[in-house]
Design an enzyme around this catalytic site. Structure first.
Site, mmCIF file in Angstrom:
data_model
loop_
_atom_site.group_PDB
_atom_site.id
_atom_site.type_symbol
_atom_site.label_atom_id
_atom_site.label_comp_id
_atom_site.label_asym_id
_atom_site.label_seq_id
_atom_site.Cartn_x
_atom_site.Cartn_y
_atom_site.Cartn_z
ATOM 1 N N ASN A 1 26.898 34.864 -26.442
ATOM 2 C CA ASN A 1 27.915 33.859 -26.779
ATOM 3 C C ASN A 1 27.831 33.361 -28.235
ATOM 4 O O ASN A 1 28.773 32.745 -28.735
ATOM 5 C CB ASN A 1 27.843 32.653 -25.827
ATOM 6 C CG ASN A 1 28.411 32.934 -24.444
ATOM 7 O OD1 ASN A 1 28.046 32.286 -23.463
ATOM 8 N ND2 ASN A 1 29.315 33.914 -24.350
ATOM 9 N N ASP B 1 33.297 31.251 -15.336
ATOM 10 C CA ASP B 1 34.175 32.020 -16.221
ATOM 11 C C ASP B 1 35.627 31.542 -16.107
ATOM 12 O O ASP B 1 36.071 31.159 -15.021
ATOM 13 C CB ASP B 1 34.079 33.503 -15.828
ATOM 14 C CG ASP B 1 34.477 34.406 -16.972
ATOM 15 O OD1 ASP B 1 34.768 33.891 -18.070
ATOM 16 O OD2 ASP B 1 34.505 35.624 -16.770
HETATM 17 C C1 FPP Z 1 33.016 30.975 -19.959
HETATM 18 O O1 FPP Z 1 34.413 30.841 -20.014
HETATM 19 C C2 FPP Z 1 32.361 29.674 -20.165
HETATM 20 C C3 FPP Z 1 31.414 29.380 -21.099
HETATM 21 C C4 FPP Z 1 30.894 30.375 -22.059
HETATM 22 C C5 FPP Z 1 30.854 28.021 -21.248
HETATM 23 C C6 FPP Z 1 30.542 27.338 -19.951
HETATM 24 C C7 FPP Z 1 30.091 25.964 -20.218
HETATM 25 C C8 FPP Z 1 30.483 24.870 -19.515
HETATM 26 C C9 FPP Z 1 31.406 24.915 -18.370
HETATM 27 C C10 FPP Z 1 29.906 23.542 -19.882
HETATM 28 C C11 FPP Z 1 28.674 23.272 -19.059
HETATM 29 C C12 FPP Z 1 28.008 22.027 -19.521
HETATM 30 C C13 FPP Z 1 26.686 21.738 -19.357
HETATM 31 C C14 FPP Z 1 26.159 20.457 -19.846
HETATM 32 C C15 FPP Z 1 25.758 22.665 -18.718
HETATM 33 P P1 FPP Z 1 35.213 31.590 -21.161
HETATM 34 O O2 FPP Z 1 35.228 30.732 -22.370
HETATM 35 O O3 FPP Z 1 34.608 32.940 -21.381
HETATM 36 O O4 FPP Z 1 36.642 31.719 -20.545
HETATM 37 P P2 FPP Z 1 37.679 32.918 -20.798
HETATM 38 O O5 FPP Z 1 37.051 34.151 -20.216
HETATM 39 O O6 FPP Z 1 38.892 32.490 -20.040
HETATM 40 O O7 FPP Z 1 37.899 33.005 -22.271
#
Ligand code: FPP
Length: 249
Positions: A77, A29
């Site tokens: 998501n 996160d």
């Molecule tokens: C949450 O942070 C993150 C995600 C929904 C996506 C996570 C995916 C990756 C790190 C890529 C992984 C790649 C592979 C190939 C498995 P957020 O966007 O909710 O952050 P925020 O809370 O700060 O908005």
């Protein structure tokens, strides 16, 4: 970080090998906030998040942790802006293609869990290929939860079991924890010992609800793209201080 070089590579001296978690799960996160704090679009946070995940996978492998499960995309998501969803789907596909050779060389077994049939066809093909190419690898089991929801997983297990009861293949009194687990996406994967969530959020967010009944939870304030070996070391040190009782005294 002082390290010991046993059969494991560079395990920090203060960590006890016998008390390492066998399986670590991670909720990655804070990508969006990481990008925003740098004046970058959210997508750059996800891109940077891939590097943090790769580093964690290598670290788990070096330190002898046998399974890592990462929450890459939840069933909720899909409600993000279309542009972000599309970016993430393309990112998963591209990273899989780019990293497969290294995963094969490093003996990593790649698995995906979730409702994979709802993912774009091209991504599904890349997922099948990567799982097939690494199915016999044994250094570490790397599971990526994509279009995953814990409640949905439990529901689909219930439906599959109900169908078997209806067809007289299973009796209601034979539905044990083991039978139930065999119908989850994670069938055959041991439960996580440790869940790490970054960016200070203290929620499970529909992740591995059945499997984490007895997992230890560690919350890091670090935003996911900044989560590195030192942060992981800190999480493992905290884990090794915990007394796991599994409901007993
Ligand atoms: C949450 O942070 C993150 C995600 C929904 C996506 C996570 C995916 C990756 C790190 C890529 C992984 C790649 C592979 C190939 C498995 P957020 O966007 O909710 O952050 P925020 O809370 O700060 O908005």
């Amino acid at each position: 970080m002082k390290t010991q070089q046993t059969e494991l590579q560079y395990l920090p001296l203060d960590l006890k090998q016998e008390l390492l978690p066998q399986h670590v799960a991670v909720i990655m996160d804070g990508n969006g906030r990481w990008a925003k704090s740098r004046g970058l679009p959210r997508m750059m946070g996800h891109k940077a998040g891939v590097n943090a995940l790769k580093d964690l996978l290598h670290c788990c492998k070096d330190w002898g942790i046998k399974a890592l499960t990462a929450y890459a995309f939840s069933t909720e998501n899909w409600q993000r802006p279309e542009e972000e969803v599309e970016f993430l789907m393309n990112l998963f596909q591209r990273v899989l293609r780019q990293e497969l050779r290294e995963m094969v060389e490093e003996n990593v077994q790649i698995q995906f869990v979730g409702n994979l049939s709802a993912l774009p066809q091209a991504l599904q093909a890349e997922i099948s290929h990567s799982m097939d190419q690494t199915k016999d690898n044994r250094s570490i089991r790397f599971t990526i939860a994509t279009n995953y929801g814990g409640r949905q997983e439990i529901l689909q297990a219930c439906r599959a079991i109900a169908q078997k009861v209806k067809e007289d293949l299973l009796q209601p009194e034979d539905i044990s924890e083991e039978v139930f687990e065999a119908h989850l996406y994670t069938a055959g994967i041991a439960d996580p010992d440790l869940l790490i969530r970054t960016s200070g959020e203290m929620r499970l967010s529909n992740f591995l609800l059945w499997q984490m009944a007895y997992s230890e939870i560690y919350i890091s304030d670090t935003l996911w793209p900044d989560f590195n070996r030192h942060e992981f070391h800190r999480a493992l040190s905290a884990y090794q201080q915990r007394e796991r009782r599994f409901g007993k005294v």
